[in-house]
Design a protein around this motif. Structure first.
Motif, PDB file in Angstrom:
ATOM      1  N   HIS A 111       9.177   5.244   0.690  1.00 27.27           N
ATOM      2  CA  HIS A 111       9.206   6.604   0.185  1.00 27.27           C
ATOM      3  C   HIS A 111       8.802   7.539   1.317  1.00 27.27           C
ATOM      4  O   HIS A 111       7.936   7.204   2.126  1.00 27.27           O
ATOM      5  N   HIS A 150       6.374  -0.282  -8.552  1.00 32.56           N
ATOM      6  CA  HIS A 150       6.524   1.150  -8.255  1.00 32.56           C
ATOM      7  C   HIS A 150       8.015   1.408  -8.392  1.00 32.56           C
ATOM      8  O   HIS A 150       8.742   0.577  -8.910  1.00 32.56           O
ATOM      9  N   ASP A 188       1.292   2.741  -3.581  1.00 34.15           N
ATOM     10  CA  ASP A 188       1.617   3.471  -4.820  1.00 34.15           C
ATOM     11  C   ASP A 188       1.963   2.426  -5.887  1.00 34.15           C
ATOM     12  O   ASP A 188       2.678   1.459  -5.595  1.00 34.15           O
ATOM     13  N   HIS A 223       3.016   5.641 -11.305  1.00 32.56           N
ATOM     14  CA  HIS A 223       1.744   6.045 -10.701  1.00 32.56           C
ATOM     15  C   HIS A 223       0.589   5.886 -11.687  1.00 32.56           C
ATOM     16  O   HIS A 223       0.794   5.570 -12.869  1.00 32.56           O
TER      17      HIS A 223
HETATM   18 ZN   LIG Z   1       5.855   5.956  -3.574  1.00 35.29          ZN
END
Ligand SMILES: [Zn+2]
Ligand SMILES: [Zn+2]
Length: 262
Positions: free
Chosen positions: A61, A152, A173, A207
């Motif tokens: 990401h 995630h 994450d 998250h």
């Molecule tokens: Zn992420």
């Protein structure tokens, strides 16, 4: 080992802040965990970038890898990295080329990113690029690096740095999961995301809010819990209260420049 928070923002930066980046140092060895937007500048306040031995990216990401681009430009084009004397630098036959560890497929993804402006080989020529698997165990100087896949939106790996039984665990994450709880069991420091003011209301979760992050730390039996990946637009005292309630004890909120000694 000493771990310095270089950036703790979520996918948009705090005012004057940086996205994910944490520098671990132990006896001259340096490992950078994630390199999100803004991290390269923060890194330069803490150590010389040519002294970074390895960069480990938890997932692909943007807020965890974008500053690989300026880092690569520095490694390629900084005067001191050149083979001949430039601008007062003596020239070097041995320019810094840190190891870069990416999840599977990361090399191709980054080639596509920098290929957008025709510089496909930028990152491959700046770094010594490797792709890791979940069960790989790496050594960087005296530090041992282990991984654990966590759920995630894309393939994502929690990372443990350890030395002589002292452990630092970074959850990357993730949505609520048992994998991180097992991986971080009894760890000395668990650095865990607390991105959300409340759980996602619909769609796939990705998250954690602070209370759930705290509960993961409690279930893992983490000795110390540090919440990160949160925006300066959230109320830190509310986060601290929620996180502490979930953890069953006081928690820290990651702040840029904070150093954790493990
Ligand atoms: Zn992420
Ligand atoms: Zn993120």
């Amino acid at each position: 080992m000493r771990v310095t928070v270089l950036g703790k923002s979520p996918s948009w930066q705090d005012a004057a802040g940086a996205c994910s980046g944490y520098l671990a140092q132990e006896q001259g060895a340096r490992v950078l965990l994630d390199c999100g937007n803004g991290v390269f500048s923060k890194l330069r306040h803490v150590c010389d970038y040519v002294d970074v031995d390895a960069v480990v990216i938890t997932h692909l990401h943007a807020d965890h890898f974008l500053d690989l681009v300026p880092f690569s430009y520095a490694l390629r084009y900084a005067p001191r990295q050149q083979p001949v004397p430039v601008a007062g630098w003596p020239g070097t036959a041995d320019p810094a080329r840190p190891r870069l560890y990416l999840p599977a497929g990361g090399g191709e993804l980054l080639r596509r990113v920098v290929g957008c402006w025709g510089h496909d080989d930028l990152i491959d020529t700046a770094f010594d690029v490797h792709e890791y698997a979940a069960d790989d165990v790496l050594s960087v100087g005296p530090l041992t690096v282990r991984f654990c896949e966590v759920p995630h939106y894309v393939a994502t790996f929690a990372v443990e740095l350890s030395r002589d039984g002292a452990r630092f665990t970074y959850g990357a994450d993730c949505r609520p999961n048992d994998e991180l709880v097992r991986f971080a069991a009894d760890t000395d420091v668990l650095l865990i995301e607390a991105t959300l003011p409340r759980p996602e209301r619909d769609g796939t979760r990705g998250h954690l809010p602070a209370h759930e992050a705290g509960a993961h730390g409690r279930e893992a039996g983490a000795h110390r819990l540090v919440l990160t990946h949160y925006s300066d637009e959230l109320d830190p005292e509310l986060m601290r209260a929620d996180g502490s309630d979930g953890f069953g004890g006081p928690v820290d909120l990651a702040a840029e420049g904070a150093v954790y000694t493990v």
